[in-house]
Enzyme design. Structure first.
Site, mmCIF file in Angstrom:
data_model
loop_
_atom_site.group_PDB
_atom_site.id
_atom_site.type_symbol
_atom_site.label_atom_id
_atom_site.label_comp_id
_atom_site.label_asym_id
_atom_site.label_seq_id
_atom_site.Cartn_x
_atom_site.Cartn_y
_atom_site.Cartn_z
ATOM 1 N N HIS A 156 0.862 -1.187 0.000
ATOM 2 C CA HIS A 156 0.000 0.000 0.000
ATOM 3 C C HIS A 156 0.891 1.228 0.000
ATOM 4 C CE1 HIS A 156 -2.901 3.021 1.414
ATOM 5 N NE2 HIS A 156 -3.835 2.210 0.976
ATOM 6 N N ASP A 188 -7.904 -4.150 -0.168
ATOM 7 C CA ASP A 188 -8.484 -4.677 -1.406
ATOM 8 C C ASP A 188 -8.377 -6.201 -1.494
ATOM 9 O OD1 ASP A 188 -9.030 -2.065 -2.504
ATOM 10 O OD2 ASP A 188 -6.862 -1.867 -2.726
#
Length: 428
Positions: free
Chosen positions: A306, A363
């Site tokens: 991320h 996600d």
């Protein structure tokens, strides 16, 4: 005098003040840099630039921390209530019992779309992307609610926020039904926020969808975890558009357009497609991990790493548990979840991923959870937008009520040709 940083350029020495943060990184105030030095900063993708001071959401990627108005995200998991978090983000504190009840009633009162807007859906191509429908329809709300093109006090912000947050789920459900050729299901005032959305998505005229507590809690949780996340691409877009004093509808519609990008809101769709390819191709998780480390391999492992988190994304931890709970309640198996579990296990034990801080992000599990609930893949990003809307409204409100706010106007480092002359057509 507070702490400063000294910038030295040639024989010039310029003192720049340091802006302290309540938690996290301090910032160097460069607002006078160009005036004092004739120079600007160059920061591609704004990775090291703060565009505002905000009191809404705090992220510490090194420690894996996410807080809404100071409250750790983990504290919203026991009895997840998305509407409560909506109020917290927009108005800065947890609602009192009567405030939550009144706001929930406002959501119920505003769940229907104007019939003129419903007729617009009939002219939309059946195969239109749901995100295109959502962005266009959010803008269209300004047709029917012109009284909220300017909101200057708390009462009007409450009313405008209630309309947007309530109607967005109706718009989303109608967009999905349109793409499937199914009749529209009107919202049912007996249901709470998430249950009502599921009803509009899955009920049919002769059979009402039964919402289980586990699924309703899971959707509440998913919306909560996506509600805000500092100055990401879509949130910054809302602020940039809002800085021009654009209305709330237009600013949030712009946020939807930014979220549409596969590098932002569409990332969980990429994860599902990756897991489907792995399952269909008979590739083992072990082979996937091996190929992901091979720079010559075309395989990409989505859902790991991320931009902010250099630790395990706290949202991914929560969603992993939610996935297990929903699948256990449904008494069903999904080979994609099994593959995801094994990929995570392998990655967390592999120095290649650990050294590079490539841990599962939100996600990685959000798509699997939406799939388990029955949400079509092309609706994943729309669900992300429903969750993120209160954050956008909170950021717009914070910026709009800042008396020192100015229109956002970044600089550039020009690298094109220097002065040239126009050449007449006959000489080209």
């Amino acid at each position: 005098m507070g702490d400063t940083v000294t910038v030295i350029h040639g024989d010039k020495r310029v003192e720049l003040p340091i802006v302290c943060s309540a938690d996290g990184d301090p910032a160097i105030d460069i607002s006078q840099l160009r005036a004092k030095t004739g120079m600007i900063t160059y920061d591609p993708s704004l990775a090291n630039t703060g565009i505002c001071q905000s009191g809404i959401t705090f992220v510490d990627g090194e420690r894996g921390i996410l807080r809404y108005r100071g409250i750790p995200i983990e504290q919203f998991t026991e009895k997840p209530d998305f509407v409560e978090v909506v109020w917290l983000l927009i108005f800065g504190r947890l609602p009192k019992r009567d405030e939550l009840a009144e706001f929930s009633e406002l959501l119920t009162e505003n769940e229907l779309l104007h019939e003129g807007m419903k007729q617009q859906f009939q002219r939309i191509p059946v195969d239109a992307p749901p995100m295109a429908i959502l962005s266009a329809t959010l803008t269209s709300l300004a047709f029917f609610h012109q009284e909220f093109l300017e909101v200057e006090d708390k009462e009007s912000i409450v009313q405008a926020a209630a309309r947007l947050i309530s109607k967005v789920r109706t718009i989303a459900a109608f967009a999905c039904r349109r793409s499937l050729g199914l009749p529209f299901m009107y919202p049912d005032p007996k249901f709470r926020y998430c249950a009502n959305f599921l009803h509009m998505m899955f009920s049919i005229p002769y059979r009402q969808y039964v919402v289980t507590p586990e699924v309703e809690d899971a959707l509440n949780l998913l919306f909560i975890l996506h509600a805000d996340h500092e100055q990401n691409c879509s949130t910054s877009t809302v602020r940039i558009v809002g800085s021009a004093r654009a209305n709330l509808f237009a600013s949030c519609a712009a946020g939807v357009c930014a979220l549409w990008g596969p590098l932002h809101g569409g990332a969980n769709v990429e994860v599902i497609h990756m897991l489907e390819r792995i399952h269909a191709g008979g590739i083992s998780p072990e082979e996937c991990v091996r190929q992901a480390k091979d720079k010559t391999s075309p395989l990409k492992l989505y859902g790991f790493g991320h931009r902010l988190y250099r630790n395990y994304d706290p949202r991914a931890k929560i969603l992993k548990v939610a996935c297990e709970r929903v699948f256990a309640r449904m008494n069903r198996k999904d080979p994609l979840l099994d593959t995801a579990r094994r990929l995570e296990e392998l990655a967390l034990a592999d120095p290649y991923f650990v050294d590079r801080k490539l841990f599962p992000n939100v996600d990685f599990y959000s798509g699997i959870l939406l799939r388990a609930i029955g949400i079509p893949t092309n609706m994943f990003t729309v669900c992300f937008a429903i969750g993120r809307l209160p954050g956008w409204i909170a950021q717009w409100k914070e910026q709009h009520t800042d008396p020192s706010g100015k229109i956002l106007r970044p600089r550039q480092v020009y690298v094109g040709p220097t002065e040239t002359n126009y050449v007449p057509m006959s000489q080209r």
